[in-house]
Every structure is written in C-alpha cells, then in structure tokens.
Design a protein around this motif. Structure first.
Motif, PDB file in Angstrom:
ATOM      1  N   LEU A  78      58.059   0.881 -51.565  1.00  0.00           N
ATOM      2  CA  LEU A  78      57.387   1.080 -50.726  1.00  0.00           C
ATOM      3  C   LEU A  78      57.358   0.134 -49.836  1.00  0.00           C
ATOM      4  O   LEU A  78      57.198  -0.918 -49.639  1.00  0.00           O
ATOM      5  CB  LEU A  78      55.864   0.808 -50.880  1.00  0.00           C
ATOM      6  N   LEU A  79      57.472   0.388 -48.490  1.00  0.00           N
ATOM      7  CA  LEU A  79      57.395  -0.265 -47.127  1.00  0.00           C
ATOM      8  C   LEU A  79      56.304   0.298 -46.233  1.00  0.00           C
ATOM      9  O   LEU A  79      56.076   1.392 -46.416  1.00  0.00           O
ATOM     10  CB  LEU A  79      58.772   0.030 -46.455  1.00  0.00           C
ATOM     11  N   PRO A  80      55.897  -1.104 -44.731  1.00  0.00           N
ATOM     12  CA  PRO A  80      55.053  -0.672 -44.077  1.00  0.00           C
ATOM     13  C   PRO A  80      56.256  -0.097 -42.813  1.00  0.00           C
ATOM     14  O   PRO A  80      57.695  -0.106 -42.729  1.00  0.00           O
ATOM     15  CB  PRO A  80      54.657  -1.907 -44.004  1.00  0.00           C
ATOM     16  N   PRO A  81      55.836   0.548 -42.597  1.00  0.00           N
ATOM     17  CA  PRO A  81      56.137   1.070 -40.603  1.00  0.00           C
ATOM     18  C   PRO A  81      56.608  -0.002 -40.197  1.00  0.00           C
ATOM     19  O   PRO A  81      55.795  -0.881 -39.835  1.00  0.00           O
ATOM     20  CB  PRO A  81      55.456   2.134 -39.850  1.00  0.00           C
ATOM     21  N   SER A  82      57.025  -0.121 -38.814  1.00  0.00           N
ATOM     22  CA  SER A  82      56.779  -0.940 -37.741  1.00  0.00           C
ATOM     23  C   SER A  82      55.768  -0.624 -36.184  1.00  0.00           C
ATOM     24  O   SER A  82      55.872   0.959 -35.587  1.00  0.00           O
ATOM     25  CB  SER A  82      58.104  -1.419 -37.011  1.00  0.00           C
ATOM     26  N   GLU A  83      55.157  -1.697 -35.797  1.00  0.00           N
ATOM     27  CA  GLU A  83      54.708  -0.857 -34.611  1.00  0.00           C
ATOM     28  C   GLU A  83      55.890  -0.792 -33.731  1.00  0.00           C
ATOM     29  O   GLU A  83      55.835   1.020 -32.850  1.00  0.00           O
ATOM     30  CB  GLU A  83      53.853  -2.041 -34.193  1.00  0.00           C
ATOM     31  N   GLY A  84      56.554  -1.155 -33.022  1.00  0.00           N
ATOM     32  CA  GLY A  84      57.183  -0.597 -32.485  1.00  0.00           C
ATOM     33  C   GLY A  84      58.759   0.078 -32.666  1.00  0.00           C
ATOM     34  O   GLY A  84      58.903   0.095 -34.083  1.00  0.00           O
ATOM     35  N   LYS A  85      59.185   1.249 -32.242  1.00  0.00           N
ATOM     36  CA  LYS A  85      60.200   1.871 -32.479  1.00  0.00           C
ATOM     37  C   LYS A  85      60.873   2.543 -31.871  1.00  0.00           C
ATOM     38  O   LYS A  85      60.822   2.576 -30.689  1.00  0.00           O
ATOM     39  CB  LYS A  85      59.055   3.078 -33.329  1.00  0.00           C
ATOM     40  N   ALA A  86      61.919   2.937 -32.142  1.00  0.00           N
ATOM     41  CA  ALA A  86      62.987   2.894 -31.159  1.00  0.00           C
ATOM     42  C   ALA A  86      62.836   4.421 -30.282  1.00  0.00           C
ATOM     43  O   ALA A  86      62.170   5.557 -30.885  1.00  0.00           O
ATOM     44  CB  ALA A  86      64.901   2.961 -31.958  1.00  0.00           C
ATOM     45  N   PRO A  87      63.741   5.321 -29.175  1.00  0.00           N
ATOM     46  CA  PRO A  87      63.431   6.198 -28.751  1.00  0.00           C
ATOM     47  C   PRO A  87      64.000   7.173 -29.616  1.00  0.00           C
ATOM     48  O   PRO A  87      64.590   6.919 -30.420  1.00  0.00           O
ATOM     49  CB  PRO A  87      64.192   6.149 -27.146  1.00  0.00           C
ATOM     50  N   SER A  88      63.680   8.185 -28.971  1.00  0.00           N
ATOM     51  CA  SER A  88      63.697   9.991 -30.062  1.00  0.00           C
ATOM     52  C   SER A  88      64.574  10.300 -29.661  1.00  0.00           C
ATOM     53  O   SER A  88      65.797  10.423 -31.007  1.00  0.00           O
ATOM     54  CB  SER A  88      62.591  10.470 -29.893  1.00  0.00           C
ATOM     55  N   GLY A  89      65.318   9.768 -28.679  1.00  0.00           N
ATOM     56  CA  GLY A  89      66.926  10.064 -28.829  1.00  0.00           C
ATOM     57  C   GLY A  89      66.618  11.288 -28.166  1.00  0.00           C
ATOM     58  O   GLY A  89      66.008  12.569 -27.862  1.00  0.00           O
ATOM     59  N   ARG A  90      68.531  12.780 -28.640  1.00  0.00           N
ATOM     60  CA  ARG A  90      68.226  13.820 -27.795  1.00  0.00           C
ATOM     61  C   ARG A  90      68.822  14.835 -29.165  1.00  0.00           C
ATOM     62  O   ARG A  90      69.209  15.859 -28.765  1.00  0.00           O
ATOM     63  CB  ARG A  90      69.169  14.100 -27.069  1.00  0.00           C
ATOM     64  N   GLY A  91      68.535  14.527 -30.356  1.00  0.00           N
ATOM     65  CA  GLY A  91      68.538  15.217 -31.745  1.00  0.00           C
ATOM     66  C   GLY A  91      67.444  16.271 -31.301  1.00  0.00           C
ATOM     67  O   GLY A  91      66.737  17.055 -31.058  1.00  0.00           O
ATOM     68  N   THR A  92      67.952  17.294 -32.797  1.00  0.00           N
ATOM     69  CA  THR A  92      67.162  18.099 -33.117  1.00  0.00           C
ATOM     70  C   THR A  92      65.326  18.191 -32.898  1.00  0.00           C
ATOM     71  O   THR A  92      65.681  17.265 -33.955  1.00  0.00           O
ATOM     72  CB  THR A  92      67.614  18.794 -33.908  1.00  0.00           C
ATOM     73  N   ALA A  93      64.980  18.820 -32.714  1.00  0.00           N
ATOM     74  CA  ALA A  93      62.923  18.940 -33.139  1.00  0.00           C
ATOM     75  C   ALA A  93      62.503  18.270 -34.771  1.00  0.00           C
ATOM     76  O   ALA A  93      63.322  19.367 -35.403  1.00  0.00           O
ATOM     77  CB  ALA A  93      62.981  20.032 -31.916  1.00  0.00           C
ATOM     78  N   LEU A  94      61.859  18.195 -34.689  1.00  0.00           N
ATOM     79  CA  LEU A  94      60.909  17.877 -36.097  1.00  0.00           C
ATOM     80  C   LEU A  94      61.060  19.297 -36.410  1.00  0.00           C
ATOM     81  O   LEU A  94      61.023  19.643 -35.691  1.00  0.00           O
ATOM     82  CB  LEU A  94      59.718  17.401 -35.879  1.00  0.00           C
ATOM     83  N   LYS A  95      61.525  19.485 -37.807  1.00  0.00           N
ATOM     84  CA  LYS A  95      60.976  20.353 -38.786  1.00  0.00           C
ATOM     85  C   LYS A  95      60.780  19.926 -39.418  1.00  0.00           C
ATOM     86  O   LYS A  95      61.005  18.750 -40.682  1.00  0.00           O
ATOM     87  CB  LYS A  95      62.573  20.519 -39.301  1.00  0.00           C
ATOM     88  N   LEU A  96      58.606  19.815 -40.257  1.00  0.00           N
ATOM     89  CA  LEU A  96      58.090  19.333 -40.598  1.00  0.00           C
ATOM     90  C   LEU A  96      58.077  19.671 -41.842  1.00  0.00           C
ATOM     91  O   LEU A  96      58.277  18.607 -43.266  1.00  0.00           O
ATOM     92  CB  LEU A  96      56.321  19.472 -40.608  1.00  0.00           C
ATOM     93  N   GLU A  97      59.010  20.634 -42.123  1.00  0.00           N
ATOM     94  CA  GLU A  97      58.891  21.177 -43.534  1.00  0.00           C
ATOM     95  C   GLU A  97      60.362  20.410 -44.896  1.00  0.00           C
ATOM     96  O   GLU A  97      60.298  20.784 -45.675  1.00  0.00           O
ATOM     97  CB  GLU A  97      59.089  22.817 -43.866  1.00  0.00           C
ATOM     98  N   SER A  98      60.864  20.230 -43.064  1.00  0.00           N
ATOM     99  CA  SER A  98      62.177  18.914 -44.204  1.00  0.00           C
ATOM    100  C   SER A  98      61.471  17.955 -44.510  1.00  0.00           C
ATOM    101  O   SER A  98      63.407  17.747 -45.285  1.00  0.00           O
ATOM    102  CB  SER A  98      63.584  19.069 -43.126  1.00  0.00           C
TER     103      SER A  98
END
Length: 260
Positions: A4-24
C-alpha cells in the motif's frame, strides 16, 4: 504480497492518450464511490475558482490545478505508475525495472488516492489534484467517504498474503486492516539512525527503495516475520516490534544514515 503506497502531490501531465474509462479501473467495487468524487470535483472546479482553491487547499501558485480537474473526463489517461512522481516514486523508478519486476509491480502495488480510492500502477488515470484530506461540500471528508467501500474491497485485494503498509498518515484512515488481515500487515517507519527521528525525505526515498528492492529480487515473504528477514538479507537495518496481541499489525523501523 500487497504493498500500500501513498500518492504524490505532484503528478506528471496527462498526455494525449485515451480518456479515462472509470469502469476499467481495478477494484470495481469502488466504481460508484469514484464516480461520486469525480462528479463533484469536476463540478466544483468548473464553478467558482476561489471556492475550489479553498476547498482543495491550493496556494495561488497552484491555481492551474483547478483547470486540470475540470478536464478529468476528457484528458488523456496514462498508467498511474507514470502519473505519480516525487521522492518515493523517483526512488522506486518503475520504468527501469526489468519485465518480471514490472509484472510483480502490477500485481502487488496499490496506490491510495483521494479521488480514486486506490488504483494499481497499471490503471490508466488522468493527472489530477485532490488529496485524501479534502472535504468536498457535498460528500464531506474524503477519508470518511472511502471507508465503507474500502472495507468491502480491500480485504479481497489483500488475499491471504502479506500486506506491507507504506502509506502516509493522511491515507491510513481510508482503510485500516482489521482482524486476521491486520495480523499479517507490517507498517514501516524510516528513522535517521543517529537521531532516531523520522525525516520526510529519508522516509519517502527509503520506502521507494525498499519496494524496488523487493520487486527486483522477486521476493515474496509470506508474512511480517519473513519480511523482516528478507529486508535484512537485502541489506536493510531493521528493528521490529511484533504485535502484543492477535489482530494487530507488526511495526518495523528501518534505520538509515543517509539517502544515496
């Protein structure tokens, strides 16, 4: 083994990939709770920027994070292991692991999040800003929001093996292992050996290196006692406090002189 890990406050840019699919995303039992946070966060950030900045606890210099949250449904999604950055994730350096270690990472690492609850490093998510300490106007405190769905989903994810809990305190309230699962859970503090004090940078970097060492070695300790021996074999100085009673976690202290 589940780590189990914490996230990071800073995050890399989203980029240009396929949009979020919540159910996946992994842990489908969290989907509706994720949708509730996503909907309110996007609505909040589409409205009054000052209110959003106050709710999210952002400084003036981080105002751009609000625009990022407005685009959560349309922004490109990348593996969570690429989105999270910072000291722990720099030390973990997932990208440089060999193929077998990357497979082990995809099975064993679980990153906690105020927005997603918890995701595996292979789950594709957009960059975002929403810590577990946020209190949304409608849903309230996110730590409390996640407790019920996490209580149902996490014991199954933990299976019957070791749970290595490296989360920061802000994220431990969303799910606390109980009963039999707690008995095979180990928490870790990283202490500066000369002073016996926790130092943030030492803590994060060493936890990242610990996870990397375990993944690279293909280690699969069956429980906390075996984890202690494995870490010592990997060169870490470990002090251990076994639980005084059944159903409580083991407490491990890893001692370091310097970060290198």
């Amino acid at each position: 083994m589940l780590v189990l890990l914490p996230p990071s406050e800073g995050k890399a840019p989203s980029g240009r990939g396929t949009a979020l699919k919540l159910e996946s995303l992994s842990l489908p039992g969290l989907t509706e709770a994720r949708r509730a946070v996503l909907d309110e966060l996007a609505e909040l950030c589409a409205g009054d920027e000052e209110k959003a900045r106050e709710v999210l606890g952002l400084s003036e210099g981080l105002r751009g994070e609000i625009a990022k949250n407005r685009q959560l449904r349309s922004a490109g999604a990348r593996p969570a292991g690429e989105i999270y950055t910072g000291v722990l994730y720099d030390a973990l350096d997932l990208a440089s692991l060999d193929t077998a270690a990357k497979r082990r990472a995809s099975r064993s690492l679980l990153v906690f999040s105020g927005l997603w609850g918890a995701v595996r490093v292979t789950d594709r998510i957009p960059s975002y800003r929403c810590s577990m300490g946020v209190r949304l106007p409608g849903l309230g405190a996110l730590g409390a929001h996640w407790r019920t769905p996490m209580a149902a989903a996490l014991p199954e994810a933990a299976g019957d093996g070791l749970v290595l809990d490296l989360r920061s305190s802000a994220y431990t309230g969303a799910w606390k292992p109980k009963g039999e699962v707690a008995g095979r859970t180990a928490t870790v503090r990283v202490l500066h050996a000369p002073t016996r004090k926790v130092v943030s940078h030492f803590n994060k970097a060493t936890k990242g290196r610990i996870v990397r060492s375990l993944l690279a070695a293909g280690a699969a300790p069956a429980g906390p006692a075996e984890l202690v021996e494995t870490l010592r074999d990997l060169g870490y100085e470990v002090e251990v406090q076994a639980p005084a009673r059944a159903g409580t976690a083991w407490a491990l202290d890893v001692l370091v002189d310097e970060v290198h």
